[in-house]
Design a protein around this motif. Structure first.
Motif, PDB file in Angstrom:
ATOM      1  N   UNK A 178     -82.952  28.933  -8.072  1.00 38.11           N
ATOM      2  CA  UNK A 178     -83.637  29.441  -8.069  1.00 38.11           C
ATOM      3  C   UNK A 178     -85.160  29.926  -9.141  1.00 38.11           C
ATOM      4  N   UNK A 179     -86.108  30.826  -8.432  1.00 39.96           N
ATOM      5  CA  UNK A 179     -87.410  30.431  -8.722  1.00 39.96           C
ATOM      6  C   UNK A 179     -87.937  31.300  -8.752  1.00 39.96           C
ATOM      7  N   UNK A 180     -89.324  32.054  -8.974  1.00 39.91           N
ATOM      8  CA  UNK A 180     -89.833  33.008  -9.216  1.00 39.91           C
ATOM      9  C   UNK A 180     -90.786  33.478  -8.645  1.00 39.91           C
ATOM     10  N   UNK A 181     -91.245  32.250  -7.182  1.00 41.30           N
ATOM     11  CA  UNK A 181     -91.997  33.035  -6.168  1.00 41.30           C
ATOM     12  C   UNK A 181     -91.896  32.055  -4.842  1.00 41.30           C
ATOM     13  N   UNK A 182     -92.609  32.407  -4.186  1.00 32.46           N
ATOM     14  CA  UNK A 182     -93.002  31.686  -3.123  1.00 32.46           C
ATOM     15  C   UNK A 182     -92.782  29.822  -3.080  1.00 32.46           C
ATOM     16  N   UNK A 183     -94.187  29.402  -3.881  1.00 31.27           N
ATOM     17  CA  UNK A 183     -95.033  28.405  -4.343  1.00 31.27           C
ATOM     18  C   UNK A 183     -94.344  27.881  -5.018  1.00 31.27           C
ATOM     19  N   UNK A 195     -88.416  42.954  -6.067  1.00 30.41           N
ATOM     20  CA  UNK A 195     -88.301  41.497  -7.363  1.00 30.41           C
ATOM     21  C   UNK A 195     -88.558  40.270  -6.838  1.00 30.41           C
ATOM     22  N   UNK A 196     -89.812  40.260  -7.858  1.00 29.75           N
ATOM     23  CA  UNK A 196     -90.796  38.208  -7.095  1.00 29.75           C
ATOM     24  C   UNK A 196     -89.690  37.422  -8.253  1.00 29.75           C
ATOM     25  N   UNK A 218     -82.987  35.279 -13.319  1.00 28.71           N
ATOM     26  CA  UNK A 218     -81.734  35.969 -14.771  1.00 28.71           C
ATOM     27  C   UNK A 218     -81.640  36.970 -13.993  1.00 28.71           C
ATOM     28  N   UNK A 219     -80.196  37.661 -14.800  1.00 25.83           N
ATOM     29  CA  UNK A 219     -80.038  38.894 -14.044  1.00 25.83           C
ATOM     30  C   UNK A 219     -79.699  39.648 -13.579  1.00 25.83           C
ATOM     31  N   UNK A 220     -81.761  40.640 -14.096  1.00 23.32           N
ATOM     32  CA  UNK A 220     -82.171  40.857 -12.701  1.00 23.32           C
ATOM     33  C   UNK A 220     -82.272  40.619 -11.191  1.00 23.32           C
ATOM     34  N   UNK A 221     -83.298  39.500 -11.177  1.00 26.88           N
ATOM     35  CA  UNK A 221     -83.261  38.836  -9.648  1.00 26.88           C
ATOM     36  C   UNK A 221     -82.227  38.489  -9.129  1.00 26.88           C
TER      37      UNK A 221
END
Ligand SMILES: *Cc1c(COP(=O)(O)O)cnc(C)c1O
Length: 400
Positions: free
Chosen positions: A102-107, A259-260, A287-290
């Protein structure tokens, strides 16, 4: 009270000016409509650049997030959490891939994919001079690694030097790829359907030949489906229409529906011989929210038969856009798959998009001459008709 104009002035005084934004301040959303802070309603055929697939204000989705917020939002990757585990199982099932990061964005997903490919090659021969082949007119993100494989010199120039050993070839020109391959090539990266570069789908013949080439030479195929994946093209991932599978897949945008989040997925073969403990990480990723967001998105896709819906409504959009292309001389081509469509004009489209916005329709471009259609995946025939009712008068002027 602040007006739109004063907010815009405040924004331009406080934010770094890296976007020439449309002159509206958005406030709330409902289904496939957005409202600005003065209450004006817009039919949204952009969905936050292909993000809000389920439409705005989906109560099931919102409720799932609220419950997770009240439980726990973040714990770090030093520990396990249930939403991330459940989401990974579902992602494996819908993609046919074997492992998830898992990441936070596409890049950031693209960065991880590049690192995995380089490590895989490093473990094979111990060398550190491996090359990656990317496509001209591609877009993979704005961080240094993702930018290095982005085939648009305008985005790269001021930030040179890029990461090294990247070669460029042409999408749908197999020979141009072959001519860049050598014993150092460790990966080929491409978007199954190029988004920012003008909505260009890879042809079936091209992608199948690239897959065969990669198999023959033990090169990893990285497909970037950050924009064209997650149901947008009428299958969960666009490559599923081509009878092939990538070695590494990147996803983001609609994965979390706002959500990012992002992810890169690997086959077991690559996972077993690339990134290991200590090689890669992220504070927020998964993270749990993601995890709760991805879980709910995948559940709602299944419960609401989103993929089947996109296949049928996408066909309708395609038919209508083909009709426009026949009717208006200024339209050179219609391209795309499902609900990722583009109309290429013989002139810049900025004026048409601005006029559509004034008339309550949100569209975006893909390069100077292409109007891009990325509506929420829940649109119906009625929304397509409304979109055409607004767009067509804007095109009338452009035929003169
Ligand atoms: C948007 C996009 C990216 C970058 O994603 P970010 O979340 O903006 O970093 C990468 N690849 C493709 C194909 C995209 O459309």
């Amino acid at each position: 009270m602040n007006t739109m104009q004063t907010y815009i002035e405040e924004a331009e005084a406080a934010l770094l000016h890296t976007y020439n934004r449309y002159q509206i301040v958005l406030d709330k959303g409902e289904g496939v409509y957005l409202y600005d802070i003065e209450g004006k309603k817009y039919l949204d055929f952009c969905s936050g650049i292909g993000v809000f697939a389920l439409g705005y204000g989906n109560q099931d989705y919102n409720q799932a997030l609220k419950e997770q917020i009240d439980k726990v939002i973040h714990t770090s990757n030093y520990y396990y959490n249930v939403p991330a585990i459940e989401a990974a199982k579902k992602l494996k099932k819908v993609s046919g891939m074997d492992r998830v990061f898992y990441t936070n964005s596409g890049a950031e997903a693209v960065e991880g994919a590049i690192k995995a490919a380089r490590k895989y090659a490093f473990l094979k021969d111990g060398q550190t001079d491996h090359e990656i082949i990317a496509m001209e007119h591609s877009f993979h993100g704005r961080t240094m690694g993702a930018l290095s494989v982005t085939g648009n010199p305008k985005y790269r120039e001021a930030f040179e030097p890029m990461i090294g050993n990247i070669r460029f070839a042409l999408l749908n020109d197999y020979d141009s790829v072959v001519s860049q391959v050598n014993e150092k090539t460790c990966a080929i990266i491409l978007e199954t359907v190029q988004g920012e570069g003008g909505v260009h789908p890879a042809t079936e013949e091209f992608l199948q030949k690239i897959r065969a080439l990669c198999d023959e030479k033990n090169i990893l195929l990285i497909l970037d489906e950050i924009q064209c994946g997650m149901g947008r093209c009428g299958t969960m991932f666009a490559w599923q229409q081509y009878g092939i599978r990538p070695d590494i897949l990147t996803t983001a945008k609609a994965l979390g529906c706002g959500i990012p989040v992002g992810a890169f997925l690997l086959t077991e073969k690559v996972a077993q011989a690339s990134l290991a403990a200590g090689d890669h990480g992220t504070t927020y990723g998964g993270n749990p929210l993601a995890g709760a967001a991805i879980n709910k998105v995948l559940d709602l896709f299944e419960q609401n038969h989103i993929i089947k819906h996109v296949a049928s409504v996408g066909e309708e959009l395609e038919k209508e856009l083909n009709r426009l292309a026949e009717k208006y001389d200024c339209i050179k081509a219609r391209r795309g798959k499902g609900l990722m469509q583009g109309l290429e004009l013989d002139r810049p489209v900025a004026g048409i998009i601005s006029r559509a916005l004034e008339n309550g329709l949100i569209l975006i471009n893909a390069g100077p001459n292409v109007i891009r259609f990325l509506p929420p995946l829940i649109i119906t025939s009625e929304h397509i008709r409304r979109m055409l009712d607004i767009l067509e008068p804007c095109l009338n002027d452009c035929s003169e």
